[in-house]
Scaffold this motif. Structure first.
Motif, mmCIF file in Angstrom:
data_model
loop_
_atom_site.group_PDB
_atom_site.id
_atom_site.type_symbol
_atom_site.label_atom_id
_atom_site.label_comp_id
_atom_site.label_asym_id
_atom_site.label_seq_id
_atom_site.Cartn_x
_atom_site.Cartn_y
_atom_site.Cartn_z
ATOM 1 N N GLY A 89 -16.438 23.199 11.724
ATOM 2 C CA GLY A 89 -17.087 21.973 12.796
ATOM 3 C C GLY A 89 -16.935 20.930 11.974
ATOM 4 N N HIS A 90 -18.174 20.267 11.695
ATOM 5 C CA HIS A 90 -18.361 18.642 11.153
ATOM 6 C C HIS A 90 -17.299 17.777 11.994
ATOM 7 C CE1 HIS A 90 -20.598 21.432 8.322
ATOM 8 N NE2 HIS A 90 -21.219 20.319 7.866
ATOM 9 N N ILE A 132 -19.224 7.665 7.434
ATOM 10 C CA ILE A 132 -19.388 8.471 8.646
ATOM 11 C C ILE A 132 -20.428 8.099 9.647
ATOM 12 C CG2 ILE A 132 -20.072 10.631 9.349
ATOM 13 C CD1 ILE A 132 -19.073 11.781 6.606
ATOM 14 N N GLU A 133 -19.962 7.549 10.891
ATOM 15 C CA GLU A 133 -20.822 6.995 11.773
ATOM 16 C C GLU A 133 -21.693 7.910 12.622
ATOM 17 O OE1 GLU A 133 -18.839 3.658 13.787
ATOM 18 O OE2 GLU A 133 -18.820 2.439 11.913
ATOM 19 N N ASN A 134 -20.900 9.086 12.654
ATOM 20 C CA ASN A 134 -21.597 10.178 13.499
ATOM 21 C C ASN A 134 -20.948 11.536 13.309
ATOM 22 O OD1 ASN A 134 -23.436 11.150 15.653
ATOM 23 N ND2 ASN A 134 -22.368 10.282 17.137
ATOM 24 N N ILE A 135 -21.469 12.605 13.382
ATOM 25 C CA ILE A 135 -21.173 14.005 12.933
ATOM 26 C C ILE A 135 -22.008 14.951 13.595
ATOM 27 C CG2 ILE A 135 -22.856 13.650 10.812
ATOM 28 C CD1 ILE A 135 -20.424 15.462 9.332
ATOM 29 N N LEU A 136 -21.371 16.026 14.110
ATOM 30 C CA LEU A 136 -22.129 17.382 14.397
ATOM 31 C C LEU A 136 -21.725 18.346 13.415
ATOM 32 C CD1 LEU A 136 -23.788 18.990 16.567
ATOM 33 C CD2 LEU A 136 -21.816 18.906 18.110
ATOM 34 N N LEU A 191 -10.998 10.105 13.795
ATOM 35 C CA LEU A 191 -11.859 10.800 14.946
ATOM 36 C C LEU A 191 -11.711 12.143 14.473
ATOM 37 C CD1 LEU A 191 -14.079 10.905 16.819
ATOM 38 C CD2 LEU A 191 -12.287 10.719 18.682
ATOM 39 N N ALA A 192 -12.556 12.974 14.224
ATOM 40 C CA ALA A 192 -11.990 14.368 13.992
ATOM 41 C C ALA A 192 -12.866 15.310 14.736
ATOM 42 C CB ALA A 192 -12.636 14.789 12.428
ATOM 43 N N CYS A 193 -12.437 16.414 15.328
ATOM 44 C CA CYS A 193 -12.848 17.419 16.328
ATOM 45 C C CYS A 193 -12.381 18.659 15.845
ATOM 46 C CB CYS A 193 -12.129 17.005 17.566
ATOM 47 S SG CYS A 193 -12.822 17.911 18.976
ATOM 48 N N GLY A 194 -13.547 19.450 15.345
ATOM 49 C CA GLY A 194 -13.428 20.668 14.719
ATOM 50 C C GLY A 194 -13.709 21.706 15.745
ATOM 51 N N GLN A 195 -13.344 23.096 15.531
ATOM 52 C CA GLN A 195 -13.934 24.123 16.154
ATOM 53 C C GLN A 195 -15.100 24.552 15.054
ATOM 54 O OE1 GLN A 195 -13.153 26.262 18.823
ATOM 55 N NE2 GLN A 195 -11.167 25.680 19.332
ATOM 56 N N GLY A 196 -16.243 24.891 15.487
ATOM 57 C CA GLY A 196 -17.331 24.685 14.951
ATOM 58 C C GLY A 196 -18.495 25.925 15.018
ATOM 59 N N GLY A 197 -18.214 27.253 14.443
ATOM 60 C CA GLY A 197 -19.078 28.127 14.490
ATOM 61 C C GLY A 197 -18.524 29.461 14.290
ATOM 62 N N VAL A 198 -19.189 30.574 14.748
ATOM 63 C CA VAL A 198 -18.634 31.906 14.521
ATOM 64 C C VAL A 198 -17.945 32.377 15.756
ATOM 65 C CG1 VAL A 198 -19.221 34.352 13.789
ATOM 66 C CG2 VAL A 198 -20.291 32.497 12.693
ATOM 67 N N HIS A 199 -16.848 32.410 16.169
ATOM 68 C CA HIS A 199 -15.977 32.865 17.192
ATOM 69 C C HIS A 199 -16.322 34.440 17.442
ATOM 70 C CE1 HIS A 199 -14.051 28.952 17.344
ATOM 71 N NE2 HIS A 199 -14.173 29.160 16.032
ATOM 72 N N GLU A 200 -15.925 34.851 18.565
ATOM 73 C CA GLU A 200 -15.952 36.284 18.939
ATOM 74 C C GLU A 200 -14.920 37.248 18.245
ATOM 75 O OE1 GLU A 200 -15.722 36.521 23.336
ATOM 76 O OE2 GLU A 200 -17.304 35.202 23.671
ATOM 77 N N ASN A 201 -13.885 36.393 17.746
ATOM 78 C CA ASN A 201 -12.978 37.202 16.882
ATOM 79 C C ASN A 201 -13.595 37.319 15.498
ATOM 80 O OD1 ASN A 201 -12.532 34.728 15.820
ATOM 81 N ND2 ASN A 201 -10.531 34.428 16.535
ATOM 82 N N LYS A 202 -14.531 37.159 15.226
ATOM 83 C CA LYS A 202 -15.226 36.909 13.849
ATOM 84 C C LYS A 202 -14.811 35.959 13.038
ATOM 85 C CE LYS A 202 -17.109 40.663 15.528
ATOM 86 N NZ LYS A 202 -18.617 40.474 16.060
ATOM 87 N N ARG A 203 -13.938 34.994 13.434
ATOM 88 C CA ARG A 203 -13.562 33.868 12.321
ATOM 89 C C ARG A 203 -14.639 32.783 12.257
ATOM 90 N NH1 ARG A 203 -7.883 30.237 12.759
ATOM 91 N NH2 ARG A 203 -8.479 28.706 11.401
ATOM 92 N N ARG A 204 -15.030 32.217 11.324
ATOM 93 C CA ARG A 204 -15.965 31.042 11.254
ATOM 94 C C ARG A 204 -15.352 29.900 10.894
ATOM 95 N NH1 ARG A 204 -21.253 30.703 7.479
ATOM 96 N NH2 ARG A 204 -22.368 28.774 8.532
ATOM 97 N N THR A 205 -15.439 29.105 11.731
ATOM 98 C CA THR A 205 -14.866 27.446 11.549
ATOM 99 C C THR A 205 -16.202 26.417 11.043
ATOM 100 O OG1 THR A 205 -14.967 27.353 13.956
ATOM 101 C CG2 THR A 205 -12.614 28.074 12.920
#
Length: 268
Positions: free
Chosen positions: A222-223, A233-237, A206-220
């Motif tokens: 996700g998935h 893969i049974e489910n993914i965002l 079970l993986a849980c990522g930060q997923g997008g463009v943050h206010e500090n301009k870092r892009r993560t």
């Protein structure tokens, strides 16, 4: 054999504001609980993605006390769930650095397991540069938690690249992977590593990522996803804030291990 259990990965795009992040986490925990989740997983740095690496030092807490830990314990009780709390900065007695720590809370609000991230991320490519060792201390002990009879191997982000960590855990039913993978490294390696850990350990991941463009301009990257013991893969965002739900089925684990007894064939 434990009964099947619904689990949830809570993908976030954390901000430099602790209170905003806790509000988002509270809302997502509530959504997951209403959908039947018995265990919820928060991402790495769920409580803060600061403008500088050192920002996390200002919100660090002593183990067993502090507003972040109180929030997690309260949410576990109110929502009647197990919470695997991504990571939060736990203070150390050494040179001002902190541990990047995963804590597990049961539905009674008790902290039942602690894992300090062992492998600290260091990466330079073009204009991207990260070195967690500047503010973090590494842990040194693999940890397996018990959640309703399931053996849960705790790991964080960069740990994913070190398969020997998971071998040291022995047979587990689930590996959890809270992360803040960069977009660059995630696009190249995230899915293949996640599926490899599931396949070689014949367990759920079970993986849980930060997923997008943050206010500090870092892009993560996700998935956030649930991978089954066959590596599917049974489910993914992919990106954005949200809840990824899935079920741990002990019978599926047994079927895979009986059909292909690779773990029993190990000689090293």
């Amino acid at each position: 054999m434990p009964s099947p259990m619904t689990v949830a990965s809570l993908q976030m795009i954390s901000t430099p504001d602790l209170e905003r992040n806790l509000d988002i986490a509270q809302r997502l925990i509530g959504q997951a609980a209403k959908q039947g989740a018995r265990m919820v997983l928060l991402p790495e740095y769920f409580c803060l993605m600061g403008n500088q690496d050192t920002d996390k030092l200002a919100i660090s807490e002593a183990f067993g006390q502090g507003p972040i830990q109180e929030f997690l314990a309260d949410q576990a009780v109110v929502r009647n769930v197990h919470i695997v709390a991504g990571t939060l900065p736990i203070s150390s007695p050494v040179d001002g650095r902190v541990y990047n720590t995963t804590l597990v809370f049961n539905p009674q609000g008790e902290c039942t397991s602690r894992y300090d991230k062992i492998h600290l991320f260091c990466f330079t490519m073009g204009e991207e540069s990260y070195d967690e060792g500047r503010v973090l201390l590494p842990g040194n002990t693999p940890v397996v938690a018990d959640v309703d009879g399931f053996k849960i191997g705790l790991s964080v982000c960069y740990d994913l690249r070190f398969p020997e960590l998971y071998r040291a855990m022995g047979k587990v039913d689930l590996i959890v992977m809270p992360a803040a993978f960069t977009y660059t490294t995630g696009k190249a390696h995230w899915e293949v590593l996640m599926r490899a850990r599931a396949i070689e350990n014949q367990c759920y991941v079970l993986a849980c990522g930060q997923g997008g463009v943050h206010e500090n301009k870092r892009r993560t990257w996700g998935h956030s996803m649930l991978v089954n013991p066959w590596g599917e893969i049974e489910n993914i965002l992919a990106e954005g804030e949200g809840v990824v739900l899935g079920q741990l089925d002990p019978a599926k684990i047994d079927d895979v291990r009986n059909s292909l007894p690779a773990l029993a064939h190990r000689v090293l």
